[in-house]
Design a protein around this motif. Sequence first.
Motif, mmCIF file in Angstrom:
data_model
loop_
_atom_site.group_PDB
_atom_site.id
_atom_site.type_symbol
_atom_site.label_atom_id
_atom_site.label_comp_id
_atom_site.label_asym_id
_atom_site.label_seq_id
_atom_site.Cartn_x
_atom_site.Cartn_y
_atom_site.Cartn_z
ATOM 1 N N UNK A 1 -43.445 -18.456 -22.305
ATOM 2 C CA UNK A 1 -43.450 -18.774 -23.735
ATOM 3 C C UNK A 1 -42.237 -18.145 -24.393
ATOM 4 N N UNK A 2 -41.931 -18.648 -25.573
ATOM 5 C CA UNK A 2 -40.851 -18.104 -26.389
ATOM 6 C C UNK A 2 -41.465 -17.375 -27.576
ATOM 7 N N UNK A 3 -41.030 -16.133 -27.774
ATOM 8 C CA UNK A 3 -41.416 -15.375 -28.947
ATOM 9 C C UNK A 3 -40.204 -15.098 -29.807
ATOM 10 N N UNK A 4 -40.423 -14.417 -30.911
ATOM 11 C CA UNK A 4 -39.318 -13.929 -31.725
ATOM 12 C C UNK A 4 -39.582 -12.473 -32.061
ATOM 13 N N UNK A 5 -38.497 -11.749 -32.300
ATOM 14 C CA UNK A 5 -38.633 -10.335 -32.638
ATOM 15 C C UNK A 5 -37.683 -9.948 -33.752
ATOM 16 N N UNK A 6 -38.207 -9.171 -34.685
ATOM 17 C CA UNK A 6 -37.395 -8.451 -35.649
ATOM 18 C C UNK A 6 -37.425 -6.967 -35.312
ATOM 19 N N UNK A 7 -38.618 -6.453 -35.014
ATOM 20 C CA UNK A 7 -38.770 -5.092 -34.513
ATOM 21 C C UNK A 7 -40.099 -5.004 -33.764
ATOM 22 N N UNK A 8 -40.061 -5.201 -32.455
ATOM 23 C CA UNK A 8 -41.234 -5.043 -31.611
ATOM 24 C C UNK A 8 -42.071 -6.277 -31.386
ATOM 25 N N UNK A 9 -41.710 -7.406 -31.968
ATOM 26 C CA UNK A 9 -42.600 -8.570 -31.963
ATOM 27 C C UNK A 9 -42.643 -9.326 -30.644
ATOM 28 N N UNK A 10 -41.695 -9.100 -29.754
ATOM 29 C CA UNK A 10 -41.761 -9.615 -28.378
ATOM 30 C C UNK A 10 -42.243 -8.513 -27.439
ATOM 31 N N UNK A 11 -41.629 -7.349 -27.541
ATOM 32 C CA UNK A 11 -41.865 -6.299 -26.565
ATOM 33 C C UNK A 11 -43.260 -5.678 -26.679
ATOM 34 N N UNK A 12 -43.788 -5.538 -27.885
ATOM 35 C CA UNK A 12 -45.121 -4.938 -28.031
ATOM 36 C C UNK A 12 -46.211 -5.833 -27.447
ATOM 37 N N UNK A 13 -46.299 -7.121 -27.822
ATOM 38 C CA UNK A 13 -47.318 -7.958 -27.173
ATOM 39 C C UNK A 13 -47.113 -8.093 -25.668
ATOM 40 N N UNK A 14 -45.862 -8.110 -25.216
ATOM 41 C CA UNK A 14 -45.622 -8.145 -23.770
ATOM 42 C C UNK A 14 -46.214 -6.902 -23.107
ATOM 43 N N UNK A 15 -46.024 -5.757 -23.719
ATOM 44 C CA UNK A 15 -46.508 -4.508 -23.149
ATOM 45 C C UNK A 15 -48.027 -4.466 -23.054
ATOM 46 N N UNK A 16 -48.719 -4.820 -24.139
ATOM 47 C CA UNK A 16 -50.179 -4.680 -24.151
ATOM 48 C C UNK A 16 -50.885 -5.820 -23.425
ATOM 49 N N UNK A 17 -50.127 -6.853 -23.007
ATOM 50 C CA UNK A 17 -50.744 -7.952 -22.270
ATOM 51 C C UNK A 17 -50.112 -8.164 -20.901
ATOM 52 N N UNK A 18 -49.463 -7.126 -20.371
ATOM 53 C CA UNK A 18 -49.029 -7.128 -18.981
ATOM 54 C C UNK A 18 -47.929 -8.103 -18.637
ATOM 55 N N UNK A 19 -46.988 -8.324 -19.570
ATOM 56 C CA UNK A 19 -45.925 -9.301 -19.362
ATOM 57 C C UNK A 19 -44.552 -8.658 -19.401
ATOM 58 N N UNK A 20 -43.575 -9.411 -18.931
ATOM 59 C CA UNK A 20 -42.179 -9.116 -19.192
ATOM 60 C C UNK A 20 -41.808 -9.755 -20.524
ATOM 61 N N UNK A 21 -41.240 -8.968 -21.420
ATOM 62 C CA UNK A 21 -40.750 -9.492 -22.688
ATOM 63 C C UNK A 21 -39.332 -9.031 -22.907
ATOM 64 N N UNK A 22 -38.446 -9.961 -23.260
ATOM 65 C CA UNK A 22 -37.033 -9.604 -23.424
ATOM 66 C C UNK A 22 -36.535 -9.978 -24.805
#
Length: 484
Positions: A166-187
């Motif tokens: 999936x594609x997410x967007x981030x301003x501050x933490x909006x990709x990396x935080x959900x990736x972290x708490x749901x066991x994913x790679x987020x970049x």
Amino acid sequence: MNRPFILALGLLAASPLPVAAQETPETYLKRIEAIDDSGAAIHAVVAVAPSESLAIKGKGPLAGRALLVKDNIETRDMPTTAGSLALKDNATGRDAPLVAKLRKAGAVILGKTNLSEWANFRGEHSSSGWSAVGGQTKNPYALDRSPCGSSSGSGAAVAAGMAWAAIGTETDGSITCPASVMGLVGFKPTVGLVSRTYVVPISSSQDTAGPMTTSVADAALLLNAMAGSDPADPATADADRHKPDFTVGLGRVSLKAVRVGVLRRQAGHMSALTVLFDAALADMKRAGAQVVEIDFEPDERLGEAEFTIMLHEFRLGIDAYLGDLPRPAPARDLAGLIAFNKAHAAEELRWYGQQTFEKALTTTDPAAYAKARADAQRLAGTEGIDALLRKYDVDVLVAPTTSPAWPIDPVLGDNFVDVGAGSLAAIAGYPHLSVPMGTVEGLPVGISFMAGKWDDAKVLRIGAGYERSRSATLTAPALRNWAQ
């Protein structure tokens, strides 16, 4: 840093890193129906593309791979709502350039994902993953715990197997935080590597789209397709000059001689989390990395400067976005959004308010904005990440991405714990990769890798090196409440 960055090659298996198993769009749609629309009712997907958009076309690098896209990114065949009822009929007929690039590479856009409404930039005490359009997204690992945000639906959908990525967007933490708490790679890429045109804005200084996947290889593959200059987005002017093939060498990368800077203060004080983090560092040491402890505390003025920047840029950006819509929306500027929410308070304002909107409306001092912008870039970039990389002669900075997921609480809102250093990369506009490093009581936690501007390929390679050396056992989503 004074020495060139070199990743040793050939010391691990020479085959490319595997990408996640590819299933047909129809298989994913059945899974969405089974566990998103019913069953566990994760509420990750808010719209499914029309059948004519689901045909597999071409033989590009993403041919047939089924993606979901966060619902603040325009697609020509579905509305783009940012989670707000004010935009529930916002069918622009346009593909954001990043979506057009994905389609050109052969990707199938399955649908749109739920998000924290207005990317969590509306008011105080919000619950991540809630929007008036999509309701509350749940974390597949623990349905009663937060999916974090604002790319909540994108993360939950991939974690639950409802799309290849999936594609997410981030301003501050909006990709990396959900990736972290749901066991994913987020970049989160360097700001300016991926176009923001036709993406609902918050901050022109910090906004970027990025991949959410099950492996670093998948993230790199997606970034290849997404990245590049866009004449309509001045921030991307240099993107083409910083766009290598991000997948090259990932399958044989070694951490030998890589210097890893450990942001120890940002690891927090939760013993189970620090044990995981130390195990991840030990994995990297065994793979040849040199681990360097760093004693650092961000300047306390950084958060205030960031908030001033976002308030100022949001007002200008959202007024421009709403004013440029091909079909008029009920609100044509920020003042109109505030009025709309008041008129629809039962649906929009039940759980939390719009204090941030109201403050943005009055944040108009250009001198204060210019000072905040200069201070933020200096404190996060020049005197932050850049200075740490240079002073400690390290290739990358690492810390836990965030804490394990907290209980969903629409009344009191999110319960963030002071763990992680992702705001440095977000404010500076530098790359930030989160990779799973294990679980605490069945709840996933990621490890962050951060470096300087345009160091995206380096961050991905080091992250892939850690991923290959990781000793922790990763678990599958439970699709039930944590307490059960």
